[in-house]
Write a protein that holds these residues in place. Sequence first.
Motif, PDB file in Angstrom:
ATOM      1  N   ILE A 135       0.988  -1.071  -0.116  1.00 42.55           N
ATOM      2  CA  ILE A 135      -0.039   0.041   0.049  1.00 42.55           C
ATOM      3  C   ILE A 135       1.037   1.133  -0.014  1.00 42.55           C
ATOM      4  O   ILE A 135       1.376   1.408   0.909  1.00 42.55           O
ATOM      5  CB  ILE A 135      -1.035  -0.010   1.323  1.00 42.55           C
ATOM      6  CG1 ILE A 135      -1.726  -1.297   1.367  1.00 42.55           C
ATOM      7  CG2 ILE A 135      -2.100   1.096   0.967  1.00 42.55           C
ATOM      8  CD1 ILE A 135      -2.396  -1.440   2.638  1.00 42.55           C
ATOM      9  N   ASN A 136       0.790   1.923  -1.133  1.00 43.93           N
ATOM     10  CA  ASN A 136       1.919   2.840  -1.365  1.00 43.93           C
ATOM     11  C   ASN A 136       1.314   4.384  -1.382  1.00 43.93           C
ATOM     12  O   ASN A 136       0.512   4.693  -2.163  1.00 43.93           O
ATOM     13  CB  ASN A 136       2.513   2.810  -2.714  1.00 43.93           C
ATOM     14  CG  ASN A 136       3.828   3.883  -2.917  1.00 43.93           C
ATOM     15  OD1 ASN A 136       3.838   4.843  -2.303  1.00 43.93           O
ATOM     16  ND2 ASN A 136       4.619   3.521  -3.711  1.00 43.93           N
ATOM     17  N   THR A 148      -2.198  -3.758 -10.091  1.00 42.94           N
ATOM     18  CA  THR A 148      -2.002  -2.286  -9.318  1.00 42.94           C
ATOM     19  C   THR A 148      -3.480  -1.818  -9.360  1.00 42.94           C
ATOM     20  O   THR A 148      -4.084  -1.685 -10.513  1.00 42.94           O
ATOM     21  CB  THR A 148      -1.057  -1.504 -10.283  1.00 42.94           C
ATOM     22  OG1 THR A 148       0.036  -2.243 -10.177  1.00 42.94           O
ATOM     23  CG2 THR A 148      -1.151  -0.311  -9.573  1.00 42.94           C
ATOM     24  N   LEU A 149      -4.091  -1.308  -8.268  1.00 40.10           N
ATOM     25  CA  LEU A 149      -5.426  -0.826  -7.987  1.00 40.10           C
ATOM     26  C   LEU A 149      -5.099   0.708  -7.675  1.00 40.10           C
ATOM     27  O   LEU A 149      -4.504   1.003  -6.728  1.00 40.10           O
ATOM     28  CB  LEU A 149      -6.153  -1.635  -6.927  1.00 40.10           C
ATOM     29  CG  LEU A 149      -6.468  -2.904  -7.336  1.00 40.10           C
ATOM     30  CD1 LEU A 149      -5.548  -3.892  -7.260  1.00 40.10           C
ATOM     31  CD2 LEU A 149      -7.600  -3.235  -6.247  1.00 40.10           C
ATOM     32  N   LEU A 150      -5.972   1.629  -8.147  1.00 37.15           N
ATOM     33  CA  LEU A 150      -6.183   3.115  -8.005  1.00 37.15           C
ATOM     34  C   LEU A 150      -7.637   2.986  -7.114  1.00 37.15           C
ATOM     35  O   LEU A 150      -8.446   2.957  -7.966  1.00 37.15           O
ATOM     36  CB  LEU A 150      -5.863   3.938  -9.088  1.00 37.15           C
ATOM     37  CG  LEU A 150      -4.762   4.052  -9.789  1.00 37.15           C
ATOM     38  CD1 LEU A 150      -4.509   4.583 -11.143  1.00 37.15           C
ATOM     39  CD2 LEU A 150      -3.533   4.782  -8.769  1.00 37.15           C
ATOM     40  N   LEU A 151      -7.437   3.323  -5.938  1.00 35.61           N
ATOM     41  CA  LEU A 151      -8.745   3.322  -5.268  1.00 35.61           C
ATOM     42  C   LEU A 151      -9.275   4.828  -5.275  1.00 35.61           C
ATOM     43  O   LEU A 151      -8.415   5.698  -5.160  1.00 35.61           O
ATOM     44  CB  LEU A 151      -8.561   2.905  -3.785  1.00 35.61           C
ATOM     45  CG  LEU A 151      -7.988   1.454  -3.799  1.00 35.61           C
ATOM     46  CD1 LEU A 151      -7.941   1.033  -2.204  1.00 35.61           C
ATOM     47  CD2 LEU A 151      -8.695   0.446  -4.325  1.00 35.61           C
ATOM     48  N   PHE A 156      -8.845   4.672  -0.272  1.00 34.50           N
ATOM     49  CA  PHE A 156      -7.474   4.461   0.091  1.00 34.50           C
ATOM     50  C   PHE A 156      -6.982   4.995   1.268  1.00 34.50           C
ATOM     51  O   PHE A 156      -6.409   4.152   2.040  1.00 34.50           O
ATOM     52  CB  PHE A 156      -6.520   5.127  -1.123  1.00 34.50           C
ATOM     53  CG  PHE A 156      -5.186   4.984  -1.115  1.00 34.50           C
ATOM     54  CD1 PHE A 156      -4.468   3.917  -1.602  1.00 34.50           C
ATOM     55  CD2 PHE A 156      -4.395   5.851  -0.198  1.00 34.50           C
ATOM     56  CE1 PHE A 156      -3.025   3.737  -1.245  1.00 34.50           C
ATOM     57  CE2 PHE A 156      -2.992   5.592   0.044  1.00 34.50           C
ATOM     58  CZ  PHE A 156      -2.329   4.554  -0.259  1.00 34.50           C
ATOM     59  N   GLU A 157      -7.246   6.064   1.667  1.00 37.26           N
ATOM     60  CA  GLU A 157      -7.034   6.519   3.273  1.00 37.26           C
ATOM     61  C   GLU A 157      -7.285   5.721   4.316  1.00 37.26           C
ATOM     62  O   GLU A 157      -6.730   5.466   5.137  1.00 37.26           O
ATOM     63  CB  GLU A 157      -7.466   8.082   3.415  1.00 37.26           C
ATOM     64  CG  GLU A 157      -6.616   8.832   2.292  1.00 37.26           C
ATOM     65  CD  GLU A 157      -6.800  10.487   2.538  1.00 37.26           C
ATOM     66  OE1 GLU A 157      -7.934  10.977   3.118  1.00 37.26           O
ATOM     67  OE2 GLU A 157      -6.136  11.229   1.899  1.00 37.26           O
ATOM     68  N   LEU A 158      -8.610   5.187   4.072  1.00 38.36           N
ATOM     69  CA  LEU A 158      -9.267   4.376   5.039  1.00 38.36           C
ATOM     70  C   LEU A 158      -8.507   3.177   5.101  1.00 38.36           C
ATOM     71  O   LEU A 158      -8.174   2.563   6.221  1.00 38.36           O
ATOM     72  CB  LEU A 158     -10.870   4.142   4.761  1.00 38.36           C
ATOM     73  CG  LEU A 158     -11.597   3.111   5.674  1.00 38.36           C
ATOM     74  CD1 LEU A 158     -11.461   3.624   7.091  1.00 38.36           C
ATOM     75  CD2 LEU A 158     -12.981   2.936   5.288  1.00 38.36           C
ATOM     76  N   LEU A 159      -8.093   2.500   4.131  1.00 42.01           N
ATOM     77  CA  LEU A 159      -7.466   1.274   4.193  1.00 42.01           C
ATOM     78  C   LEU A 159      -6.012   1.561   4.713  1.00 42.01           C
ATOM     79  O   LEU A 159      -5.462   0.896   5.326  1.00 42.01           O
ATOM     80  CB  LEU A 159      -7.252   0.805   2.650  1.00 42.01           C
ATOM     81  CG  LEU A 159      -6.277  -0.654   2.589  1.00 42.01           C
ATOM     82  CD1 LEU A 159      -6.937  -1.521   3.262  1.00 42.01           C
ATOM     83  CD2 LEU A 159      -6.057  -0.916   0.890  1.00 42.01           C
ATOM     84  N   ILE A 195     -16.031   0.673   4.218  1.00 44.41           N
ATOM     85  CA  ILE A 195     -15.508  -0.787   4.261  1.00 44.41           C
ATOM     86  C   ILE A 195     -16.128  -1.849   3.521  1.00 44.41           C
ATOM     87  O   ILE A 195     -15.415  -2.815   3.090  1.00 44.41           O
ATOM     88  CB  ILE A 195     -15.969  -1.088   5.762  1.00 44.41           C
ATOM     89  CG1 ILE A 195     -15.257   0.056   6.751  1.00 44.41           C
ATOM     90  CG2 ILE A 195     -15.829  -2.593   6.303  1.00 44.41           C
ATOM     91  CD1 ILE A 195     -13.842  -0.241   7.085  1.00 44.41           C
ATOM     92  N   LYS A 196     -17.489  -1.794   3.187  1.00 44.93           N
ATOM     93  CA  LYS A 196     -18.244  -2.560   2.244  1.00 44.93           C
ATOM     94  C   LYS A 196     -17.404  -2.548   0.919  1.00 44.93           C
ATOM     95  O   LYS A 196     -17.153  -3.810   0.251  1.00 44.93           O
ATOM     96  CB  LYS A 196     -19.592  -2.559   2.060  1.00 44.93           C
ATOM     97  CG  LYS A 196     -20.366  -3.290   1.122  1.00 44.93           C
ATOM     98  CD  LYS A 196     -21.733  -3.037   1.153  1.00 44.93           C
ATOM     99  CE  LYS A 196     -22.504  -3.855   0.124  1.00 44.93           C
ATOM    100  NZ  LYS A 196     -23.817  -3.725  -0.318  1.00 44.93           N
TER     101      LYS A 196
END
Length: 226
Positions: A135-136, A148-151, A156-159, A195-196
């Motif tokens: 997680i970068n 590679t996933l772009l959320l 992203f910030e929650l993860l 979260i879901k």
Amino acid sequence: MTTILIVDDDVHVLKLIDIHLRKEGYQVVQAADGMEALNILSSRTCDLAVVDVMMPYIDGYRLTREIRSRYDLPVILLTAKNQIEDKEQGFSSGTDDYLVKPFDPKELLFRIKALLRRYDAQPDELLIQLRNTRINKKSYEVHTEGRTLLLPLKEFELLFFLASNPMQAFSREQLIEQVWGLDYDGDERTVDVHIKRLRERFSKLTADFHIKTVRGIGYLLEAKRV
């Protein structure tokens, strides 16, 4: 010296912010609209941007999206509106913080210092390795199982926050404060929605981590570290 870009079509606001920032030892660059701001950013390095929402040519929301897509610097949005819809649009655009006019210049300074501290994190604090998942926060990418996933930003910030504190349970209120900020006054159920979505994205993709519900408290991330 830390350079701060302030973008506002109101010369009085520009002058007010400029005076207080220079007193704190910051170097200040001014822009009267979004086009001028983008021209400045293309030719010099800035460490943070303070952006007004209501401006001609390019409004603050669009400017924030442009900054997010091109540069790695925090953004504080200024607005005369205090409606939840406006805040939602601001955070959806990618802003890091939100301040409603009229504001106390000291509060703006507090927020600027807090954001600069956050962005000045050491490189190893911007990268989390959970076995085969990386997680970068520098690139806002998640690498896992050869993909590679772009959320979306808040997902992203929650993860990233949960992965930074594995096996620690957080209430919805605590997650709202850490990810959406103290000024967020929306429904706490937004945490459940995010979260879901994270579970749907990763549950079948990797077993490196799981986001678990802690009954009566909130959520925690159970992780397999390297």
